[in-house]
Design an enzyme around this catalytic site. Structure first.
Site, PDB file in Angstrom:
ATOM      1  N   THR A 170      34.919  49.087  15.141  1.00  0.00           N
ATOM      2  CA  THR A 170      33.570  49.336  15.666  1.00  0.00           C
ATOM      3  C   THR A 170      33.440  48.535  16.955  1.00  0.00           C
ATOM      4  OG1 THR A 170      32.583  49.697  13.501  1.00  0.00           O
ATOM      5  CG2 THR A 170      31.109  48.865  15.212  1.00  0.00           C
ATOM      6  N   ARG A 191      27.760  60.097   5.298  1.00  0.00           N
ATOM      7  CA  ARG A 191      27.446  58.663   5.180  1.00  0.00           C
ATOM      8  C   ARG A 191      27.038  58.089   6.537  1.00  0.00           C
ATOM      9  NH1 ARG A 191      29.780  53.698   7.605  1.00  0.00           N
ATOM     10  NH2 ARG A 191      29.323  52.017   6.164  1.00  0.00           N
ATOM     11  N   ILE A 192      25.884  57.460   6.563  1.00  0.00           N
ATOM     12  CA  ILE A 192      25.442  56.755   7.758  1.00  0.00           C
ATOM     13  C   ILE A 192      25.500  55.260   7.467  1.00  0.00           C
ATOM     14  CG2 ILE A 192      23.508  56.371   9.344  1.00  0.00           C
ATOM     15  CD1 ILE A 192      22.646  59.249   8.877  1.00  0.00           C
ATOM     16  N   GLY A 193      26.123  54.513   8.365  1.00  0.00           N
ATOM     17  CA  GLY A 193      26.243  53.071   8.197  1.00  0.00           C
ATOM     18  C   GLY A 193      25.191  52.324   9.002  1.00  0.00           C
ATOM     19  N   ASP A 194      25.465  51.052   9.263  1.00  0.00           N
ATOM     20  CA  ASP A 194      24.458  50.200   9.904  1.00  0.00           C
ATOM     21  C   ASP A 194      24.401  50.344  11.418  1.00  0.00           C
ATOM     22  OD1 ASP A 194      27.088  48.994   9.975  1.00  0.00           O
ATOM     23  OD2 ASP A 194      26.125  47.205  10.795  1.00  0.00           O
ATOM     24  N   THR A 235      29.442  44.241  13.057  1.00  0.00           N
ATOM     25  CA  THR A 235      30.618  45.026  12.690  1.00  0.00           C
ATOM     26  C   THR A 235      31.119  44.566  11.334  1.00  0.00           C
ATOM     27  OG1 THR A 235      32.964  45.376  13.143  1.00  0.00           O
ATOM     28  CG2 THR A 235      31.973  43.440  14.163  1.00  0.00           C
ATOM     29  N   GLY A 236      31.300  45.501  10.421  1.00  0.00           N
ATOM     30  CA  GLY A 236      31.778  45.129   9.087  1.00  0.00           C
ATOM     31  C   GLY A 236      31.390  46.163   8.055  1.00  0.00           C
ATOM     32  N   GLY A 240      29.146  48.157   6.543  1.00  0.00           N
ATOM     33  CA  GLY A 240      27.820  48.554   6.997  1.00  0.00           C
ATOM     34  C   GLY A 240      26.734  48.435   5.952  1.00  0.00           C
TER      35      GLY A 240
END
Lengths: 341, 341
Positions: free
Chosen positions: A208, A236-239, A259-260, A262
């Site tokens: 990321t 899927r939506i992450g952070d 970053t990580g 999410g």
């Protein structure tokens, strides 16, 4: 006789109304010129911090691979520094740095994005202007070469903050962006990571990218762009595209990009949380970031980069490494992957 | 001779290891039974707060319409109270109340969801468990009768928090949910609101639904379900499915559900923000909610409902009205639309 009493009029328009209209037009003109006026008051001070993902990064990677990562980080940081040193805004620097990363196949954004469990790419990005709290984001775009630019267009051209999936791709076309085939984002490295994921072998899917800046006008901005997690479920939506989670900027406090894992960043509203610790508890940027990374998140979850209005910065992580760099107007220009190198 | 020294063994397994395994299995059993054990310690105290949307709600609406709204709110509140009074959990109550609202055509969730600018329905929902910070959400689903239940399944059955659009609809099918045609959500009222929107006439598109609870085990939960905004761009995701924005729960502080101009709730991370004001500034629930609604958000933006671990609650808004209700174990059972009625 035409006088200046409040009851006077010109062509039937009451004088009071004319005065109001005049004052209004002065205000509008002033507002219109404000950015230019502000643009002339350069402080000479800027800071830029970038990341290219956190995770399990082996120190035993081949020297040639290490060198390539260092070179890419140096290039990205240089691009951003040049914008800021030239009097550009933090928003311009963030966008330009992330556009570079989106073309570099080593990072999990744009070309080089990871594959979903369905073998496709779904890209997420967000950008936020700390001066106005305006922000834009896209999630799940499949045909947009530069998700960070589309995020900025969502901010500028719609009443919304977050557009996702087909609606976001359709908006890109409406904005004149030429769609790219989904295979445009393919790289052999990510393909093999998907194959490892299918065999339930944990591989590194970090990469990321993010950028936070303080510009010479005292304005903060943050941006993040990603392909998400290898093997993520379609949809899927992450952070990263969620303002307050993976991306946040507020001139009163700080600009943050994470970053990580999410989901952990979403559950703990990492970006907004760092801002809240500063605004509500009076913590310094470094202490707030340290608390979130080492006390709130778990070892292995990831890292963040952040900068505050004074130009203080943080690059902290609870993984073995984080691709990162920082530069400022005092001549600092530093690239790191592991703790001290 | 088999003794009990640390070097003893049974069938070749060192005794020390057997003791460790035994202690481990006791721990696992204790952990496994924990929810049941907790479930037996009922405090006898619960609180439930519901909303059915905030916005410009005219007090001159026909008496029959008013009566229908009051009846629906009463029914929803009764459903939730029954769950809690019967020893159910806050998560169970939240889901059951929102499932009811999703079948009531007066509210902008499930049947009765507003139309996008493309004349379709895209539904969003989230649920969060304050005891564990586990949460699940869906955005942009088009064929799921009960988005709130799908959100709970995302929480329970995936490593993710937020699934959106086709991926979310596909996940629903995988979970055994029978898809409904998108027209399942049509109502004549929402159709006419879309027609008014097309003529640029502002109509009321309120009706997002939410529920927050404190159960007899001291656990908080929050949930929100919505069709979004009339005329929203396809792909637009608002605050409701975003944990920390329109929906948030944390046993340490509060459970929150918001309703209003979603973008303002996202920009200001309303749910997490109320929690942060309590956790970091020591504000009471009522003060934190008041500050967000009246100092941070702008008049007309919307409202929130919230409950804290002591059972104190808030229902605050900066619009002309908010469909809402509250009930608790002390016998309170109150339904309101405008300030005092």
């Amino acid at each position: 006789m035409i006088g200046l009493s409040s009851e006077s009029s010109v062509s039937g328009i009451p004088f009071r109304k004319i005065v109001k209209l005049f004052l209004l037009s002065v205000l509008i003109a002033a507002a219109g010129f404000a950015p230019t006026a502000a643009a002339q008051e350069r402080s000479g001070k800027y800071t830029i911090v970038i990341h290219g993902g956190a995770g399990t990064i082996s120190e035993s990677m081949p020297e040639s691979v290490k060198a390539a990562y260092y070179a890419s980080l140096k290039k990205a940081l240089g691009i951003g520094r040049e914008v800021l040193a030239g009097g550009g805004t933090s928003m311009q620097a963030v966008e330009k740095v992330l556009r570079y990363f989106e073309t570099d196949p080593k990072f999990n954004a744009g070309i080089g994005a990871v594959f979903t469990s369905a073998g496709k790419h779904e890209l997420d990005a967000a950008i936020m202007d700390g001066a106005t709290l305006k922000c834009g984001a896209v999630a799940g775009v499949e045909h947009v070469a530069h998700p960070i630019t589309l995020a900025k267009l969502v901010m500028e051209k719609t009443p919304h903050i977050l557009l996702a999936y087909q609606g976001a791709d359709a908006f890109a076309v409406k904005m004149g962006m030429k769609p790219v085939p989904n295979s445009y984002f393919d790289t052999p490295q990510r393909k093999s990571e998907l194959e490892m994921w299918m065999k339930q072998i944990k591989s590194h899917d970090h990469g990321t990218v993010g950028c936070v800046c303080l510009d010479e006008y005292g304005n903060l901005a943050a941006g993040t762009s990603t392909g998400g997690l290898t093997g993520k479920l379609p949809g899927r939506i992450g952070d990263s595209p969620l303002v307050g989670d993976g991306t946040y900027a507020n001139n009163q406090t700080c600009a943050v990009s994470g970053t990580g894992i999410g989901e952990e960043y979403m559950r703990n509203a990492v970006g907004f949380n760092i801002n809240a610790l500063m605004a509500y508890k009076g913590m310094s940027l470094k202490d707030a970031v340290h608390h979130i990374i080492h006390d709130v998140l778990k070892p292995g979850d990831g890292g963040v980069i952040a900068v505050d209005r004074k130009g203080d910065y943080a690059m902290d992580f609870n993984t073995t490494g984080m691709f990162r760099g920082v530069a400022n107007s005092d001549g600092l220009f530093e690239i790191r992957i592991w703790k001290d190198k």
